[in-house]
Design a protein around this motif. Structure first.
Motif, PDB file in Angstrom:
ATOM      1  N   MET A   1      85.971  30.375  41.856  1.00 14.34           N
ATOM      2  CA  MET A   1      85.009  31.325  42.439  1.00 14.34           C
ATOM      3  C   MET A   1      83.591  30.942  42.022  1.00 14.34           C
ATOM      4  O   MET A   1      83.289  30.788  40.839  1.00 14.34           O
ATOM      5  N   ALA A   2      82.735  30.730  42.975  1.00 17.08           N
ATOM      6  CA  ALA A   2      81.353  30.339  42.692  1.00 17.08           C
ATOM      7  C   ALA A   2      80.525  31.567  42.339  1.00 17.08           C
ATOM      8  O   ALA A   2      80.683  32.633  42.933  1.00 17.08           O
ATOM      9  N   ASN A   3      79.658  31.390  41.328  1.00 13.13           N
ATOM     10  CA  ASN A   3      78.744  32.457  40.969  1.00 13.13           C
ATOM     11  C   ASN A   3      77.489  32.377  41.835  1.00 13.13           C
ATOM     12  O   ASN A   3      77.014  31.290  42.161  1.00 13.13           O
ATOM     13  N   VAL A   4      76.975  33.516  42.180  1.00 13.23           N
ATOM     14  CA  VAL A   4      75.752  33.597  42.975  1.00 13.23           C
ATOM     15  C   VAL A   4      74.641  34.146  42.085  1.00 13.23           C
ATOM     16  O   VAL A   4      74.855  35.120  41.352  1.00 13.23           O
ATOM     17  N   SER A   5      73.480  33.552  42.146  1.00  6.42           N
ATOM     18  CA  SER A   5      72.361  34.023  41.322  1.00  6.42           C
ATOM     19  C   SER A   5      71.462  34.954  42.116  1.00  6.42           C
ATOM     20  O   SER A   5      71.416  34.909  43.352  1.00  6.42           O
ATOM     21  N   GLU A   6      70.755  35.770  41.371  1.00  6.32           N
ATOM     22  CA  GLU A   6      69.792  36.685  41.991  1.00  6.32           C
ATOM     23  C   GLU A   6      68.708  35.935  42.747  1.00  6.32           C
ATOM     24  O   GLU A   6      68.282  36.343  43.823  1.00  6.32           O
ATOM     25  N   GLN A   7      68.280  34.791  42.171  1.00  8.07           N
ATOM     26  CA  GLN A   7      67.249  33.996  42.842  1.00  8.07           C
ATOM     27  C   GLN A   7      67.730  33.457  44.183  1.00  8.07           C
ATOM     28  O   GLN A   7      66.972  33.376  45.146  1.00  8.07           O
ATOM     29  N   GLN A   8      69.005  33.097  44.243  1.00 12.55           N
ATOM     30  CA  GLN A   8      69.565  32.599  45.501  1.00 12.55           C
ATOM     31  C   GLN A   8      69.565  33.700  46.566  1.00 12.55           C
ATOM     32  O   GLN A   8      69.245  33.448  47.725  1.00 12.55           O
ATOM     33  N   VAL A   9      69.935  34.910  46.167  1.00  9.75           N
ATOM     34  CA  VAL A   9      69.946  36.021  47.120  1.00  9.75           C
ATOM     35  C   VAL A   9      68.536  36.321  47.599  1.00  9.75           C
ATOM     36  O   VAL A   9      68.295  36.519  48.799  1.00  9.75           O
ATOM     37  N   GLU A  10      67.597  36.346  46.663  1.00 10.00           N
ATOM     38  CA  GLU A  10      66.207  36.622  47.040  1.00 10.00           C
ATOM     39  C   GLU A  10      65.682  35.567  47.994  1.00 10.00           C
ATOM     40  O   GLU A  10      65.029  35.882  49.005  1.00 10.00           O
TER      41      GLU A  10
END
Length: 363
Positions: free
Chosen positions: A1-10
């Protein structure tokens, strides 16, 4: 499962430009929170304009933008609608029961301003806002007929008036107080006083937007009203022809003089489609509204065709937005309503630089 960062979402959210706010959710400051749990993302939006007919499309667009820009496996989008009170001219008192006033104006008569104002009010209501409509055209009040109302308003205390309501919109007009064929032979000061009384002495009930159908022109009456009425923003109705655009420019400059923002332009009668053969013709010219918008750096909020149904439905007391809610014409009115309210909602947010709380949960 890949982690998603807040910066990526932004960053992913910055890649989606909303068609009504004309900017991405981050720069529009409508992101009210982002939470990340591994590859599951939740985005909370708090929008300052009514989106009842656009909620699903906005949610899907944001969801797709996040999925496209990240490795998120699941994206939840929550949308909250909160309409706030926006700034008006300095030194002008607010109206009890009214959050925002949108003035609908034209430099000249005969461009379909009143029909546009009525359908704008109905479209805002259809989008989920509480809406009022004030007919400020003392000499030629048209709201009673267009809204299918003919009775006189009640007065519970003998001093103030209860708004007349139909199709979910609160309304007030001098037309409710006089016979339809009675001419108003009044000078400017009497008209201004009457308008102030109709505005201030009506018991508006928690209205998000009060749409005011101003008289045509840019004379003393319009200027006085613009100086005394707390207007959050103005909308200018024009047709594509040069003579109409000349007067529309005057209306825009009038609002500039009294420090009222022009939210945009609506180009009415932009094209005629023959009801028999379907032939399309720009009988009043072409591109005039866009040209004026480009000249003054304001938005063209929408273009409406010259359509016999708009006239027939308004004359019949059941305007297009309620008479034919699933039509293409109604969708245009609702798009104009969203753009108008969205442009207004950005006024206060542009002065706020606080980014919402972002919560990241490590899995």
């Amino acid at each position: 499962m890949a982690n998603v960062s807040e910066q990526q979402v932004e960053t992913a959210l910055k890649g989606y430009v909303d068609p009504y706010m004309d900017r991405d959710p981050v720069s529009a400051k409508v992101v009210d929170g982002i939470s990340v749990d591994g590859d599951r993302v939740t985005v909370n939006l708090k929008v300052g304009f009514p989106v009842e007919g656009y909620r699903e499309a906005l949610s899907e667009a944001v969801r797709e933008a996040v999925k496209k820009g990240t490795d998120a496996s699941d994206v939840t989008v929550n949308i909250e609608q909160k309409i706030e009170t926006h700034s008006v001219q300095q030194g002008v008192s607010p109206i009890s029961g009214v959050k925002n006033i949108i003035a609908v104006a034209s430099g000249k008569g005969g461009v379909g301003k009143s029909t546009t104002a009525v359908n704008l009010a109905l479209a805002l209501a259809a989008e989920g806002a509480r809406v009022g409509l004030l007919d400020a055209d003392i000499y030629g009040p048209s709201t009673p007929r267009m809204m299918g109302l003919s009775d006189k308003p009640d007065s519970k205390d003998g001093k103030t008036l209860e708004p007349m309501v139909n199709y979910g919109v609160q309304t007030m007009s001098i037309g409710y107080l006089i016979d339809e064929d009675t001419p108003m032979v009044w000078r400017g000061p009497m008209v201004t006083q009457a308008l102030e009384q109709l505005l201030n002495d009506t018991n508006w009930d928690d209205v998000d937007y009060l749409v005011i159908d101003l008289p045509p022109g840019t004379g003393d009456i319009q200027l006085t009203l613009a100086q005394k009425v707390p207007v959050s923003g103005a909308l200018i109705v024009t047709t594509p022809q040069d003579i109409s655009l000349l007067d529309a420019r005057k209306a825009h400059k009038m609002f500039e003089k009294v420090s009222v923002d022009t939210l945009g332009i609506v180009e009415n009668m932009s094209i005629h489609i023959c009801s028999n053969c379907g032939h399309e013709e720009h009988i009043f010219g072409e591109g005039g509204g866009q040209s004026m918008a480009d000249e003054y750096g304001i938005d063209l909020l929408g273009s409406l065709p010259l359509d016999i149904h708009i006239r027939e439905q308004a004359d019949g007391g059941k305007p297009t937005v309620v008479a034919d809610p699933d039509s293409r014409l109604t969708e245009i009115y609702r798009q104009i309503a969203r753009r108008t309210a969205a442009r207004l909602s950005l006024k206060s947010r542009e002065h706020s630089h606080k980014f919402p709380n972002i919560v990241v949960q490590d899995s």
